[in-house]
Design a protein around this motif. Structure first.
Motif, PDB file in Angstrom:
ATOM      1  N   THR A 158      41.256  -3.281 -14.888  1.00 42.80           N
ATOM      2  CA  THR A 158      42.654  -3.671 -15.067  1.00 42.80           C
ATOM      3  C   THR A 158      42.821  -4.754 -16.112  1.00 42.80           C
ATOM      4  O   THR A 158      43.937  -5.014 -16.542  1.00 42.80           O
ATOM      5  CB  THR A 158      43.264  -4.161 -13.739  1.00 42.80           C
ATOM      6  N   SER A 197      43.597  -0.448 -20.362  1.00 43.29           N
ATOM      7  CA  SER A 197      44.148  -0.186 -19.042  1.00 43.29           C
ATOM      8  C   SER A 197      45.666  -0.320 -19.026  1.00 43.29           C
ATOM      9  O   SER A 197      46.308   0.086 -18.078  1.00 43.29           O
ATOM     10  CB  SER A 197      43.545  -1.120 -17.990  1.00 43.29           C
ATOM     11  N   LEU A 198      46.238  -0.890 -20.078  1.00 42.68           N
ATOM     12  CA  LEU A 198      47.681  -1.032 -20.168  1.00 42.68           C
ATOM     13  C   LEU A 198      48.252   0.089 -21.024  1.00 42.68           C
ATOM     14  O   LEU A 198      47.567   0.619 -21.900  1.00 42.68           O
ATOM     15  CB  LEU A 198      48.047  -2.386 -20.793  1.00 42.68           C
ATOM     16  N   GLY A 228      53.302   3.158 -16.919  1.00 40.57           N
ATOM     17  CA  GLY A 228      52.298   2.320 -16.282  1.00 40.57           C
ATOM     18  C   GLY A 228      52.242   2.578 -14.788  1.00 40.57           C
ATOM     19  O   GLY A 228      52.748   3.578 -14.283  1.00 40.57           O
ATOM     20  N   GLN A 272      49.003  -2.147 -13.785  1.00 46.34           N
ATOM     21  CA  GLN A 272      49.465  -2.624 -15.080  1.00 46.34           C
ATOM     22  C   GLN A 272      50.577  -3.656 -14.906  1.00 46.34           C
ATOM     23  O   GLN A 272      50.595  -4.679 -15.592  1.00 46.34           O
ATOM     24  CB  GLN A 272      49.942  -1.455 -15.955  1.00 46.34           C
TER      25      GLN A 272
END
Length: 137
Positions: A9, A14-15, A59, A63
């Motif tokens: 994360t 990961s975003l 997301g 996120q």
């Protein structure tokens, strides 16, 4: 710390793509959108991380949580919460002050609960975004 040692994360990938800034000093567009939603939540009400992601149609809870952890200090961060109603670890007392001041519905903790801290009464406190701003994306 190398990128390989970061939790999933915390890695930039990961975003969502809109969460990565073009300039190092710029607030990512996704982060701006998450923070805008946090500011719309009325006093005494909450949205979960997943609710915010659903509102934005981008997301997911992790996120949104990452954005709140990095940038949420300037907005009512205590209104974006875990789905189980547990107060944000490490910030429980500060959040509890806000909840009590705003009249946010709480469930008193049982004697068996660690620290005897209440939880949010999610059934009563959760805000569905009703009356949300027209054209908000």
């Amino acid at each position: 710390m190398s990128e390989e040692s970061l939790p999933d994360t915390a890695r930039p990938e990961s975003l969502p793509d809109t969460a990565r800034p073009e300039r190092a000093d710029a607030l990512p567009e996704y982060a701006e959108r998450v923070l805008e939603v946090a500011e719309l939540i009325p006093p005494g009400r909450v949205m979960t991380y997943g609710d915010v992601a659903e509102w934005l149609e981008e997301g997911g809870p992790r996120q949104v949580g990452r954005v709140m952890a990095l940038y949420g200090g300037a907005v009512p961060w205590w209104r974006v919460v875990r789905a189980d109603g547990v107060l944000l670890p490490g910030h429980e007392l500060r959040a509890l002050e806000h909840y009590r001041a705003e009249g946010t519905p709480l469930k008193e903790a049982s004697r068996a609960a660690e620290g005897h801290l209440p939880r949010l009464d999610m059934r009563r406190a959760r805000w569905d975004g009703g009356g949300r701003a027209q054209g908000h994306t």
